[in-house]
Design a protein around this motif. Sequence first.
Motif, mmCIF file in Angstrom:
data_model
loop_
_atom_site.group_PDB
_atom_site.id
_atom_site.type_symbol
_atom_site.label_atom_id
_atom_site.label_comp_id
_atom_site.label_asym_id
_atom_site.label_seq_id
_atom_site.Cartn_x
_atom_site.Cartn_y
_atom_site.Cartn_z
ATOM 1 N N PRO A 156 17.275 29.819 98.666
ATOM 2 C CA PRO A 156 17.025 29.954 100.065
ATOM 3 C C PRO A 156 16.087 31.118 100.341
ATOM 4 O O PRO A 156 16.204 32.171 100.067
ATOM 5 N N ASP A 157 15.386 30.586 101.354
ATOM 6 C CA ASP A 157 14.415 31.868 102.118
ATOM 7 C C ASP A 157 15.164 33.019 102.543
ATOM 8 O O ASP A 157 14.841 34.068 102.540
ATOM 9 N N VAL A 158 16.459 32.555 103.286
ATOM 10 C CA VAL A 158 17.328 33.709 103.782
ATOM 11 C C VAL A 158 17.638 34.627 102.740
ATOM 12 O O VAL A 158 17.482 35.816 102.979
ATOM 13 N N VAL A 159 17.767 34.034 101.560
ATOM 14 C CA VAL A 159 18.417 34.940 100.410
ATOM 15 C C VAL A 159 17.286 35.942 100.019
ATOM 16 O O VAL A 159 17.414 36.995 99.833
ATOM 17 N N ARG A 160 15.969 35.529 99.868
ATOM 18 C CA ARG A 160 14.988 36.284 99.824
ATOM 19 C C ARG A 160 14.704 37.254 100.524
ATOM 20 O O ARG A 160 14.304 38.453 100.262
ATOM 21 N N GLU A 161 14.738 36.798 101.691
ATOM 22 C CA GLU A 161 14.428 37.937 103.037
ATOM 23 C C GLU A 161 15.559 39.142 103.013
ATOM 24 O O GLU A 161 14.995 40.208 102.889
ATOM 25 N N VAL A 162 16.613 38.541 102.656
ATOM 26 C CA VAL A 162 17.618 39.679 102.533
ATOM 27 C C VAL A 162 17.573 40.833 101.529
ATOM 28 O O VAL A 162 17.754 42.098 101.482
ATOM 29 N N ASN A 163 17.314 39.996 100.342
ATOM 30 C CA ASN A 163 17.050 40.577 99.222
ATOM 31 C C ASN A 163 15.955 41.759 99.361
ATOM 32 O O ASN A 163 16.043 42.855 98.917
ATOM 33 N N ARG A 164 14.846 41.356 100.099
ATOM 34 C CA ARG A 164 13.646 42.294 100.198
ATOM 35 C C ARG A 164 14.375 43.280 101.078
ATOM 36 O O ARG A 164 13.815 44.573 101.002
ATOM 37 N N ILE A 165 15.309 43.024 102.255
ATOM 38 C CA ILE A 165 15.506 44.039 103.132
ATOM 39 C C ILE A 165 16.579 45.051 102.558
ATOM 40 O O ILE A 165 16.232 46.268 102.527
ATOM 41 N N LEU A 166 17.308 44.666 101.566
ATOM 42 C CA LEU A 166 18.107 45.525 100.820
ATOM 43 C C LEU A 166 17.651 46.147 99.697
ATOM 44 O O LEU A 166 18.358 46.891 99.043
ATOM 45 N N ALA A 167 16.328 45.953 99.343
ATOM 46 C CA ALA A 167 15.491 46.510 98.393
ATOM 47 C C ALA A 167 16.463 46.367 96.963
ATOM 48 O O ALA A 167 16.668 47.039 96.274
ATOM 49 N N ALA A 168 16.402 44.957 96.621
ATOM 50 C CA ALA A 168 17.328 44.453 95.738
ATOM 51 C C ALA A 168 16.554 44.730 94.357
ATOM 52 O O ALA A 168 17.216 44.895 93.258
ATOM 53 N N SER A 169 15.323 44.839 94.334
ATOM 54 C CA SER A 169 14.763 44.797 93.170
ATOM 55 C C SER A 169 14.742 46.308 92.583
ATOM 56 O O SER A 169 14.785 46.956 91.528
ATOM 57 N N ASP A 170 14.757 47.539 93.539
ATOM 58 C CA ASP A 170 15.090 48.770 93.162
ATOM 59 C C ASP A 170 16.790 49.022 93.051
ATOM 60 O O ASP A 170 17.248 50.029 92.211
ATOM 61 N N ASP A 171 17.653 48.233 93.920
ATOM 62 C CA ASP A 171 18.961 48.594 93.792
ATOM 63 C C ASP A 171 19.576 47.311 93.621
ATOM 64 O O ASP A 171 20.464 47.003 94.795
ATOM 65 N N PRO A 172 19.851 46.680 92.677
ATOM 66 C CA PRO A 172 20.217 45.330 92.578
ATOM 67 C C PRO A 172 21.787 45.140 92.666
ATOM 68 O O PRO A 172 22.466 44.469 93.344
ATOM 69 N N PHE A 173 22.464 46.143 92.148
ATOM 70 C CA PHE A 173 24.002 46.265 92.382
ATOM 71 C C PHE A 173 24.423 46.670 93.572
ATOM 72 O O PHE A 173 25.265 45.978 94.213
ATOM 73 N N GLY A 174 23.712 47.407 94.314
ATOM 74 C CA GLY A 174 23.836 47.704 95.795
ATOM 75 C C GLY A 174 23.794 46.232 96.810
ATOM 76 O O GLY A 174 24.463 45.970 97.740
ATOM 77 N N ALA A 175 22.568 45.612 96.399
ATOM 78 C CA ALA A 175 22.450 44.517 97.008
ATOM 79 C C ALA A 175 23.458 43.516 96.883
ATOM 80 O O ALA A 175 24.080 42.917 97.963
ATOM 81 N N ALA A 176 23.861 43.204 95.500
ATOM 82 C CA ALA A 176 25.058 42.186 95.265
ATOM 83 C C ALA A 176 26.293 42.797 96.050
ATOM 84 O O ALA A 176 27.154 41.690 96.323
ATOM 85 N N ASP A 177 26.594 44.042 95.845
ATOM 86 C CA ASP A 177 27.951 44.449 96.302
ATOM 87 C C ASP A 177 27.759 44.157 98.167
ATOM 88 O O ASP A 177 28.744 43.716 98.473
ATOM 89 N N TRP A 178 26.708 44.304 98.746
ATOM 90 C CA TRP A 178 26.559 43.675 100.110
ATOM 91 C C TRP A 178 26.890 42.410 100.283
ATOM 92 O O TRP A 178 27.789 41.946 101.255
#
Length: 225
Positions: free
Chosen positions: A168-190
């Motif tokens: 979903p677009d919202v997942v992609r948008e939130v992952n960008r906000i959480l900088a998931a590419s740089d901090d994937p575990f932090g994003a997953a934890d959120w």
Amino acid sequence: MGLSHALAALAEHWDDVRARLSPAEFDEVRALVEAFSREGDRVASEELAEDIADLLRARLPRDHPFPAALRAREERLAPDPAQRAAELGRWFGLTGPLRVRLGGPPEPTADEVEREAEARLLDVPALDADELRAHGLDPGDPDLIRLDRADGPARWPAFQFTPDGGAPDVVREVNRILAASDDPFGAADWWLGGNGRLGDAPARLIGTLPDADLIAAARAETGGA
């Protein structure tokens, strides 16, 4: 609310707090502190700390060091991964003095806490690279959370995908906000942890909560507008 300041004050003034409470009240505090000292999840440990705060706020005078510390300003977790790791280490380091008061074993190190958290995230339902490709998705997509593991292939947590395999677009948008590419575990934890603003883990609210609410919560987490 200054939970971290208050917990430090509780450890420092442990005997005084015990003297001010009835045996039953202190047993309740002790049980909560024991649960807090064992908890490895930040959100869950904060909930336990709030329970401790609620119990003692009602039983200690306003000028006691514990309620006074509660009135201190609590800093939000920094959005920068390195700073956040240091702050998490300081938060879980609060268990050390409390464990001493409980007569328990030494507290886990910050590295041990981090490894335990990562292992928990690696155990959630996930897709592998072949499954992503089968759904027409790119394993190299930076807008998807990819969790690398030392003992096996990378995993993409399944909450990110719809039953038909889309993202979903919202997942992609939130992952960008959480900088998931740089901090994937932090994003997953959120995504997977409890969220006081939303009332549940954000991952469980995809498709049931307005996308704008999830996006706003993610921006609040990172200090964005």
